[in-house]
Design a protein around this motif. Structure first.
Motif, short mmCIF file in Angstrom:
data_model
loop_
_atom_site.label_atom_id
_atom_site.label_comp_id
_atom_site.label_asym_id
_atom_site.label_seq_id
_atom_site.Cartn_x
_atom_site.Cartn_y
_atom_site.Cartn_z
N LEU A 86 -15.56 14.84 -2.63
CA LEU A 86 -15.33 14.59 -1.27
C LEU A 86 -15.58 12.92 -0.95
O LEU A 86 -14.45 12.61 -0.13
CB LEU A 86 -16.38 15.27 -0.58
CG LEU A 86 -16.62 15.44 1.00
CD1 LEU A 86 -15.33 16.12 1.48
CD2 LEU A 86 -18.02 16.23 1.49
N TYR A 87 -16.21 12.21 -1.58
CA TYR A 87 -16.26 10.98 -1.28
C TYR A 87 -14.74 10.31 -1.62
O TYR A 87 -14.36 9.54 -1.00
CB TYR A 87 -17.23 10.27 -1.95
CG TYR A 87 -17.25 8.87 -2.11
CD1 TYR A 87 -17.81 8.07 -0.85
CD2 TYR A 87 -16.81 8.08 -3.04
CE1 TYR A 87 -17.73 6.89 -0.92
CE2 TYR A 87 -16.80 6.45 -3.19
CZ TYR A 87 -17.37 6.13 -2.04
OH TYR A 87 -17.26 4.61 -1.75
N LEU A 88 -14.29 10.81 -2.83
CA LEU A 88 -12.97 10.15 -3.09
C LEU A 88 -11.86 10.35 -2.00
O LEU A 88 -10.86 9.69 -1.86
CB LEU A 88 -12.78 10.68 -4.36
CG LEU A 88 -13.29 9.88 -5.64
CD1 LEU A 88 -12.90 10.50 -7.09
CD2 LEU A 88 -13.11 8.42 -5.43
N THR A 89 -12.27 11.72 -1.72
CA THR A 89 -10.92 12.28 -0.54
C THR A 89 -11.05 11.57 0.70
O THR A 89 -10.20 11.00 1.33
CB THR A 89 -11.31 13.87 -0.31
OG1 THR A 89 -11.11 14.40 -1.61
CG2 THR A 89 -10.16 14.08 0.65
N ASP A 90 -12.35 11.09 1.13
CA ASP A 90 -12.44 10.40 2.24
C ASP A 90 -11.96 9.30 2.18
O ASP A 90 -11.44 8.62 3.07
CB ASP A 90 -14.03 10.29 2.63
CG ASP A 90 -14.63 9.75 3.90
OD1 ASP A 90 -13.98 10.26 4.87
OD2 ASP A 90 -15.32 8.98 3.91
N GLN A 91 -12.41 8.22 0.80
CA GLN A 91 -11.70 7.00 0.92
C GLN A 91 -10.14 6.86 0.88
O GLN A 91 -9.57 6.04 1.25
CB GLN A 91 -12.30 6.55 -0.34
CG GLN A 91 -13.73 6.34 -0.67
CD GLN A 91 -14.06 5.23 0.66
OE1 GLN A 91 -14.77 5.77 1.58
NE2 GLN A 91 -13.98 3.73 0.10
N PHE A 92 -9.58 7.90 0.28
CA PHE A 92 -8.11 8.18 0.23
C PHE A 92 -7.73 8.21 1.77
O PHE A 92 -6.78 7.49 2.08
CB PHE A 92 -7.77 9.35 -0.62
CG PHE A 92 -6.18 9.60 -0.60
CD1 PHE A 92 -5.26 9.02 -1.16
CD2 PHE A 92 -5.82 10.66 0.47
CE1 PHE A 92 -3.91 9.10 -0.87
CE2 PHE A 92 -4.48 10.83 0.37
CZ PHE A 92 -3.32 10.30 -0.10
N ARG B 17 -9.28 7.16 4.57
CA ARG B 17 -9.44 6.02 5.09
C ARG B 17 -8.30 5.07 4.63
O ARG B 17 -7.68 4.01 5.59
CB ARG B 17 -10.92 5.52 4.79
CG ARG B 17 -11.97 6.16 5.40
CD ARG B 17 -13.24 5.69 5.20
NE ARG B 17 -14.28 6.37 5.39
CZ ARG B 17 -14.71 6.94 6.93
NH1 ARG B 17 -13.95 6.10 7.92
NH2 ARG B 17 -15.48 7.40 7.21
N ALA B 18 -7.98 4.78 3.46
CA ALA B 18 -6.66 3.79 2.94
C ALA B 18 -5.69 4.22 3.78
O ALA B 18 -4.95 3.39 3.93
CB ALA B 18 -6.76 3.73 1.52
N LYS B 19 -5.31 5.70 3.59
CA LYS B 19 -4.07 6.21 4.13
C LYS B 19 -3.80 5.84 5.59
O LYS B 19 -2.94 5.26 6.15
CB LYS B 19 -3.98 7.62 3.73
CG LYS B 19 -2.59 8.19 4.45
CD LYS B 19 -2.47 9.57 4.16
CE LYS B 19 -1.23 10.40 4.40
NZ LYS B 19 -1.25 11.86 4.23
N GLU C 170 -5.74 3.19 7.23
CA GLU C 170 -5.56 1.74 7.55
C GLU C 170 -3.83 1.36 7.20
O GLU C 170 -3.34 0.60 7.89
CB GLU C 170 -6.05 1.18 6.49
CG GLU C 170 -7.77 1.17 7.01
CD GLU C 170 -8.71 0.11 5.91
OE1 GLU C 170 -8.06 -0.62 5.06
OE2 GLU C 170 -9.65 0.67 6.00
N MET C 171 -3.32 1.99 6.06
CA MET C 171 -1.81 1.67 5.66
C MET C 171 -1.04 2.27 6.86
O MET C 171 0.16 1.59 7.27
CB MET C 171 -1.45 2.58 4.31
CG MET C 171 -2.18 1.80 3.28
SD MET C 171 -1.87 2.49 1.78
CE MET C 171 -0.01 3.17 1.71
N LEU C 172 -1.23 3.45 7.48
CA LEU C 172 -0.32 3.80 8.52
C LEU C 172 -0.67 3.16 9.67
O LEU C 172 0.59 2.81 10.41
CB LEU C 172 -0.84 5.52 8.70
CG LEU C 172 -0.27 6.12 9.94
CD1 LEU C 172 1.33 6.25 9.54
CD2 LEU C 172 -1.08 7.49 10.23
N GLU C 173 -1.63 2.82 10.14
CA GLU C 173 -1.88 1.99 11.25
C GLU C 173 -1.25 0.39 11.09
O GLU C 173 -0.53 0.10 11.91
CB GLU C 173 -3.14 1.58 11.73
CG GLU C 173 -3.84 2.81 12.37
CD GLU C 173 -5.31 2.61 13.00
OE1 GLU C 173 -5.89 1.48 12.41
OE2 GLU C 173 -5.85 3.52 13.60
N GLY C 174 -1.30 -0.19 9.85
CA GLY C 174 -0.85 -1.24 9.40
C GLY C 174 0.79 -1.23 9.63
O GLY C 174 1.41 -2.05 10.15
#
Length: 166
Positions: free
Chosen positions: A43-49, A51-53, A55-59
């Protein structure tokens, strides 16, 4: 006496059965605790994924605009992400805090970006133009509408020339 012995034997069997059940449940608890820890890590790894996605989408979206910035997600108090779509300019939300000139400039930036993306060029009417001193560079015809107390009748200017129509 035989009844007492039978009762004692029955109590012993129940105790042995209960201890075996406790041992089985303790083993099951350890197994479930290990599974729970593994799922928490997933669940933690999924949450980190996610969040990274995000940030990339917004960027990626924000890189296409010169003035406007979009905030697509908002972190809640509990750490969860909530979907939002808020346009900002220099960190100030479009919906509250921007003056008319900034709103117009941000709107024109969005229009310019969409025109580039879709390959369209359409005439653009810019109302309340008196509140904007500097328009962003546009690759289309811009028709500015001004309020002028000196002009009681409609006045049209073409490229600096005036056509006084009543």
């Amino acid at each position: 006496r035989v009844a007492d012995i039978d009762r004692a034997r029955l109590l012993l069997e129940q105790r042995t059965s209960g201890e075996k059940r406790i041992t089985d449940l303790s083993e099951q608890e350890r197994t479930l605790a290990a599974e729970f820890e593994r799922l928490e890590a997933d669940l933690y790894l999924t949450d980190q994924f996610i969040r990274a996605k995000v940030e990339m989408l917004e960027g990626r979206i924000n890189s296409r605009f010169r003035l406007a910035r979009f905030r697509l997600f908002e972190q809640q108090v509990n750490g969860a992400l909530q979907e939002v779509c808020e346009t900002t300019y220099l960190g100030v939300p479009y919906s509250s805090g921007l003056n008319n000139a900034a709103r117009t400039q941000v709107g024109l930036d969005i229009i310019r970006t969409l025109q580039e993306h879709y390959g369209l060029r359409v005439p653009l009417f810019c109302d309340n133009r008196e509140s904007v001193t500097d328009l962003p560079q546009m690759d289309c015809q811009v028709i500015s509408l001004f309020v002028s107390p000196e002009d009681p009748h409609l006045r049209v200017e073409f490229g600096g020339k005036e056509d006084g129509r009543s």
